[in-house]
Design a protein around this motif. Structure first.
Motif, PDB file in Angstrom:
ATOM      1  N   UNK A   4      25.833  38.687  42.871  1.00 42.19           N
ATOM      2  CA  UNK A   4      25.383  40.071  42.945  1.00 42.19           C
ATOM      3  C   UNK A   4      23.874  40.118  42.798  1.00 42.19           C
ATOM      4  N   UNK A   5      23.207  40.801  43.717  1.00 44.75           N
ATOM      5  CA  UNK A   5      21.758  40.922  43.649  1.00 44.75           C
ATOM      6  C   UNK A   5      21.307  42.375  43.636  1.00 44.75           C
ATOM      7  N   UNK A   6      22.225  43.298  43.478  1.00 53.16           N
ATOM      8  CA  UNK A   6      21.837  44.713  43.439  1.00 53.16           C
ATOM      9  C   UNK A   6      21.820  45.206  41.997  1.00 53.16           C
ATOM     10  N   UNK A   7      21.691  46.475  41.815  1.00 54.98           N
ATOM     11  CA  UNK A   7      21.593  47.054  40.481  1.00 54.98           C
ATOM     12  C   UNK A   7      22.921  47.630  40.020  1.00 54.98           C
ATOM     13  N   UNK A   8      24.010  46.959  40.284  1.00 58.35           N
ATOM     14  CA  UNK A   8      25.330  47.492  39.962  1.00 58.35           C
ATOM     15  C   UNK A   8      25.668  47.342  38.481  1.00 58.35           C
ATOM     16  N   UNK A   9      24.951  46.486  37.774  1.00 60.25           N
ATOM     17  CA  UNK A   9      25.227  46.303  36.359  1.00 60.25           C
ATOM     18  C   UNK A   9      26.310  45.283  36.060  1.00 60.25           C
ATOM     19  N   UNK A  10      26.895  44.676  37.068  1.00 55.54           N
ATOM     20  CA  UNK A  10      27.949  43.679  36.874  1.00 55.54           C
ATOM     21  C   UNK A  10      27.515  42.357  37.503  1.00 55.54           C
ATOM     22  N   UNK A  11      26.392  41.841  37.055  1.00 52.27           N
ATOM     23  CA  UNK A  11      25.839  40.631  37.657  1.00 52.27           C
ATOM     24  C   UNK A  11      26.687  39.412  37.344  1.00 52.27           C
ATOM     25  N   UNK A  12      26.639  38.464  38.238  1.00 54.18           N
ATOM     26  CA  UNK A  12      27.366  37.220  38.056  1.00 54.18           C
ATOM     27  C   UNK A  12      27.862  36.690  39.381  1.00 54.18           C
ATOM     28  N   UNK A  13      28.497  35.567  39.313  1.00 53.26           N
ATOM     29  CA  UNK A  13      29.049  34.940  40.509  1.00 53.26           C
ATOM     30  C   UNK A  13      30.523  35.273  40.630  1.00 53.26           C
ATOM     31  N   UNK A  14      30.926  35.576  41.847  1.00 53.04           N
ATOM     32  CA  UNK A  14      32.338  35.848  42.114  1.00 53.04           C
ATOM     33  C   UNK A  14      33.116  34.538  42.114  1.00 53.04           C
ATOM     34  N   UNK A  15      34.391  34.651  41.889  1.00 49.79           N
ATOM     35  CA  UNK A  15      35.288  33.504  41.912  1.00 49.79           C
ATOM     36  C   UNK A  15      35.186  32.798  43.265  1.00 49.79           C
ATOM     37  N   UNK A  16      35.187  31.487  43.251  1.00 52.20           N
ATOM     38  CA  UNK A  16      35.092  30.722  44.493  1.00 52.20           C
ATOM     39  C   UNK A  16      36.314  30.966  45.374  1.00 52.20           C
ATOM     40  N   UNK A  17      36.165  30.677  46.643  1.00 52.46           N
ATOM     41  CA  UNK A  17      37.268  30.876  47.598  1.00 52.46           C
ATOM     42  C   UNK A  17      38.499  30.071  47.211  1.00 52.46           C
ATOM     43  N   UNK A  18      38.309  28.819  46.827  1.00 55.91           N
ATOM     44  CA  UNK A  18      39.474  27.984  46.506  1.00 55.91           C
ATOM     45  C   UNK A  18      40.190  28.498  45.258  1.00 55.91           C
ATOM     46  N   UNK A  19      39.435  28.888  44.246  1.00 62.57           N
ATOM     47  CA  UNK A  19      40.067  29.429  43.043  1.00 62.57           C
ATOM     48  C   UNK A  19      40.741  30.765  43.332  1.00 62.57           C
ATOM     49  N   UNK A  20      40.083  31.606  44.136  1.00 59.02           N
ATOM     50  CA  UNK A  20      40.681  32.891  44.470  1.00 59.02           C
ATOM     51  C   UNK A  20      41.964  32.703  45.285  1.00 59.02           C
ATOM     52  N   UNK A  21      41.953  31.782  46.226  1.00 54.13           N
ATOM     53  CA  UNK A  21      43.150  31.533  47.033  1.00 54.13           C
ATOM     54  C   UNK A  21      44.311  31.066  46.163  1.00 54.13           C
ATOM     55  N   UNK A  22      44.017  30.310  45.128  1.00 53.72           N
ATOM     56  CA  UNK A  22      45.047  29.870  44.191  1.00 53.72           C
ATOM     57  C   UNK A  22      45.620  31.064  43.442  1.00 53.72           C
ATOM     58  N   UNK A  23      44.742  31.940  42.941  1.00 46.07           N
ATOM     59  CA  UNK A  23      45.190  33.148  42.252  1.00 46.07           C
ATOM     60  C   UNK A  23      45.981  34.047  43.191  1.00 46.07           C
ATOM     61  N   UNK A  24      45.477  34.237  44.391  1.00 49.15           N
ATOM     62  CA  UNK A  24      46.147  35.074  45.394  1.00 49.15           C
ATOM     63  C   UNK A  24      47.566  34.562  45.664  1.00 49.15           C
ATOM     64  N   UNK A  25      47.689  33.259  45.834  1.00 48.62           N
ATOM     65  CA  UNK A  25      49.008  32.659  46.101  1.00 48.62           C
ATOM     66  C   UNK A  25      49.959  32.861  44.934  1.00 48.62           C
ATOM     67  N   UNK A  26      49.445  32.717  43.717  1.00 41.71           N
ATOM     68  CA  UNK A  26      50.291  32.900  42.535  1.00 41.71           C
ATOM     69  C   UNK A  26      50.798  34.336  42.448  1.00 41.71           C
ATOM     70  N   UNK A  27      49.913  35.299  42.722  1.00 38.27           N
ATOM     71  CA  UNK A  27      50.311  36.709  42.669  1.00 38.27           C
ATOM     72  C   UNK A  27      51.294  37.020  43.793  1.00 38.27           C
TER      73      UNK A  27
END
Length: 134
Positions: A32-55
């Motif tokens: 995140x590079x804007x002023x949203x107030x929730x800075x940080x890195x999003x979950x990687x694609x591979x980790x997200x795909x694992x979570x998505x599959x589990x759900x």
């Protein structure tokens, strides 16, 4: 119980798994590079795909919500990732429960239309918008 261990393990280590069908197209480590107030890195694609599959594998809403809560611990998400998870739910009340798990964990709120558009009725969209502001 094993499934919950694996979901929790995703929080502590990169799985390195490759998936053939990614639920969303995204950049790895979206920052995140804007002023949203929730800075940080999003979950990687591979980790997200694992979570998505589990759900996705879960049949019951309560089990899906448990997986999301475990996967969201210490993680950040893009709006598109959240919208992908929300599409796994059939009912708006369940989508709102799931969205609540992501409160304060979204790095690109300027793209929140992807999430808001997951809902059909204006009253549901308003509730979703309010959850995003928390």
């Amino acid at each position: 119980m094993k499934k919950y261990f694996f979901v929790a393990a995703l929080l502590f280590a990169c799985t390195g798994m490759s998936t053939s069908a990614a639920p969303v197209a995204q950049r790895d480590n979206y920052e995140c590079r804007d002023n949203c107030g929730h800075h940080g890195r999003a979950m990687s694609s591979s980790d997200f795909n694992y979570l998505y599959s589990a759900v996705k594998k879960d049949s019951f809403t309560d089990d899906k919500i448990k997986d999301i809560r475990l996967g969201a611990l210490g993680s950040k998400f893009t709006c598109e990732q959240v919208a992908s998870i929300l599409r796994l739910f059939d009912f708006s009340d369940d989508k709102l429960k799931a969205l609540g798990c992501f409160s304060g964990k979204i790095v690109d709120l300027k793209n929140s239309s992807a999430i808001i558009d997951s809902f059909t009725f204006d009253s549901e969209k308003k509730k979703a918008y309010e959850l995003l502001l928390q």
